[in-house]
Scaffold this active site. Structure first.
Site, PDB file in Angstrom:
ATOM      1  N   ARG A   1     -41.178  25.102 -15.349  1.00 30.19           N
ATOM      2  CA  ARG A   1     -42.352  25.232 -14.468  1.00 30.19           C
ATOM      3  C   ARG A   1     -42.617  23.863 -13.840  1.00 30.19           C
ATOM      4  O   ARG A   1     -42.951  22.922 -14.555  1.00 30.19           O
ATOM      5  CB  ARG A   1     -43.553  25.702 -15.298  1.00 30.19           C
ATOM      6  CG  ARG A   1     -44.819  25.937 -14.503  1.00 30.19           C
ATOM      7  CD  ARG A   1     -45.960  26.371 -15.431  1.00 30.19           C
ATOM      8  NE  ARG A   1     -47.183  26.667 -14.710  1.00 30.19           N
ATOM      9  CZ  ARG A   1     -48.056  25.739 -14.315  1.00 30.19           C
ATOM     10  NH1 ARG A   1     -47.845  24.484 -14.581  1.00 30.19           N
ATOM     11  NH2 ARG A   1     -49.149  26.102 -13.653  1.00 30.19           N
TER      12      ARG A   1
ATOM     13  N   LYS B   1     -47.082  15.806 -16.032  1.00 29.94           N
ATOM     14  CA  LYS B   1     -48.101  15.718 -17.086  1.00 29.94           C
ATOM     15  C   LYS B   1     -48.320  14.274 -17.524  1.00 29.94           C
ATOM     16  O   LYS B   1     -47.439  13.424 -17.403  1.00 29.94           O
ATOM     17  CB  LYS B   1     -47.737  16.649 -18.241  1.00 29.94           C
ATOM     18  CG  LYS B   1     -47.937  18.101 -17.773  1.00 29.94           C
ATOM     19  CD  LYS B   1     -48.116  19.120 -18.823  1.00 29.94           C
ATOM     20  CE  LYS B   1     -48.481  20.453 -18.129  1.00 29.94           C
ATOM     21  NZ  LYS B   1     -48.141  21.617 -18.911  1.00 29.94           N
TER      22      LYS B   1
HETATM   23  N1  HH2 Z   1     -49.322  23.986 -17.588  1.00 25.16           N
HETATM   24  C1  HH2 Z   1     -50.398  24.070 -16.782  1.00 25.16           C
HETATM   25  C2  HH2 Z   1     -50.893  25.319 -16.364  1.00 25.16           C
HETATM   26  N2  HH2 Z   1     -50.284  26.458 -16.745  1.00 25.16           N
HETATM   27  N3  HH2 Z   1     -48.577  27.546 -17.946  1.00 25.16           N
HETATM   28  C3  HH2 Z   1     -47.520  27.507 -18.764  1.00 25.16           C
HETATM   29  N4  HH2 Z   1     -46.919  28.632 -19.163  1.00 25.16           N
HETATM   30  N5  HH2 Z   1     -47.007  26.300 -19.202  1.00 25.16           N
HETATM   31  C4  HH2 Z   1     -47.569  25.115 -18.849  1.00 25.16           C
HETATM   32  O1  HH2 Z   1     -47.070  24.044 -19.303  1.00 25.16           O
HETATM   33  C5  HH2 Z   1     -48.705  25.135 -17.991  1.00 25.16           C
HETATM   34  C6  HH2 Z   1     -49.199  26.409 -17.555  1.00 25.16           C
HETATM   35  C7  HH2 Z   1     -51.063  22.827 -16.348  1.00 25.16           C
HETATM   36  O2  HH2 Z   1     -50.455  22.320 -15.209  1.00 25.16           O
HETATM   37  P1  HH2 Z   1     -51.008  22.547 -13.719  1.00 25.16           P
HETATM   38  O3  HH2 Z   1     -50.984  23.975 -13.350  1.00 25.16           O
HETATM   39  O4  HH2 Z   1     -50.258  21.671 -12.793  1.00 25.16           O
HETATM   40  O5  HH2 Z   1     -52.488  21.971 -13.773  1.00 25.16           O
HETATM   41  P2  HH2 Z   1     -53.905  22.669 -13.885  1.00 25.16           P
HETATM   42  O6  HH2 Z   1     -53.979  23.446 -15.139  1.00 25.16           O
HETATM   43  O7  HH2 Z   1     -54.852  21.516 -13.866  1.00 25.16           O
HETATM   44  O8  HH2 Z   1     -54.073  23.567 -12.710  1.00 25.16           O
END
Ligand code: HH2
Length: 280
Positions: free
Chosen positions: A262, A230
């Site tokens: 995660r 992040k």
């Molecule tokens: N962060 C993201 C997406 N889903 N779910 C939970 N429970 N907790 C989190 O911190 C979280 C999440 C964002 O990260 P990422 O999936 O890598 O990116 P994007 O939303 O751009 O796909």
């Protein structure tokens, strides 16, 4: 007589495991974004075969579960239509039969189809505030649920996030959403809570959440933390490669009581958390 005695045991065996039973501390959730625009790995897994292969690699590397998502929630992103989200995730889920899968969605229909294909956890970044039908879909299934805090919505959430006390406000929110989930018929032992690192939070808010993670642990449900890759980590380190920063954040969260981490880079996190757990 023996058959009678064994009956309760076999019933017990069929009971859905609680989050605590299913995910011992620490457990790793591998991120599989099937999106063209996710903030760190967008475009990497757009092809279903590639996405399924990377999910299987994560499980082989020690992840307890993989989190498959077809909608980016990065700051500034718009939502994606139901048809498009289904088009992205269903072929991947079809290829992951028998693999432990979480579905990262706020849409009831996506969750329903994913559960039919064997997903065991619904990861909802809106904490059941996005789609009024999602709570019913989870309640009518054996699925587990992650309730996450977000201030605002992805399009605008990082513009000027403000709290009087980020920890007590986010904890109160999660407590209220947990009560709403239970009122909707979702067993409490199937729910985990996530303060939502980066979702309407500054670097200092994110650090304060991890620093005082005990407040979230005290809510009585396992805590999930997603700090991996992040932008706060880039802000803190000035580094382009966020692997070491992500691992440090995950270990810090684990040491303060987080249960599920995660992450994008499963192997490095599993190794680091194995060592952290060994000395705990
Ligand atoms: N962060 C993201 C997406 N889903 N779910 C939970 N429970 N907790 C989190 O911190 C979280 C999440 C964002 O990260 P990422 O999936 O890598 O990116 P994007 O939303 O751009 O796909």
């Amino acid at each position: 007589m023996i058959a009678h005695e064994s009956a309760p045991a076999s019933c017990n065996h069929l009971r859905v495991l609680s989050i605590e039973e299913r995910f011992p501390r620490p457990s790793v959730m591998g991120v599989v974004n099937v999106t063209p625009d996710s903030f760190s790995d967008g475009g990497v897994n757009v092809d279903a075969d590639t996405a399924a292969a990377s999910a299987r690699r994560m499980i082989a590397d020690g992840a307890a579960i993989v989190d498959v998502g077809g909608e980016s929630t990065r700051p500034g992103s718009d939502g994606v239509a139901l048809d498009e989200e289904l088009r992205r995730v269903l072929p991947v889920l079809e290829r992951l039969q028998g693999v432990p899968v979480s579905i990262d969605t706020a849409k009831a229909e996506v969750a329903r189809r994913a559960l039919e294909l064997g997903a065991e956890l619904v990861n909802d970044v809106t904490a059941l505030r996005g789609d009024p039908d999602l709570a019913g879909v989870v309640a009518d299934s054996e699925a587990r649920l992650c309730l996450m805090h977000m201030q605002g919505e992805p399009r605008t959430m990082q513009e000027d996030p403000r709290y009087d006390d980020v920890v007590s406000e986010v904890a109160a929110f999660l407590e209220e959403r947990l009560a709403a989930a239970v009122a909707a018929g979702i067993p409490e032992e199937r729910v985990c809570l996530d303060p939502g690192i980066g979702f309407g939070k500054t670097l200092e808010h994110n650090l304060e959440i991890v620093r005082r993670l005990d407040v979230f642990v005290a809510l009585g449900r396992p805590v999930l933390i997603g700090f991996s890759r992040k932008s706060s980590l880039r802000r803190l380190t000035g580094s382009g490669d966020l692997l070491a920063a992500s691992v440090a954040a995950a270990v810090s969260a684990y040491e303060r009581g987080a249960t599920i981490l995660r992450v994008h880079d499963v192997k490095a996190h599993v190794d680091a958390l194995t060592v952290a757990a060994a000395v705990a």
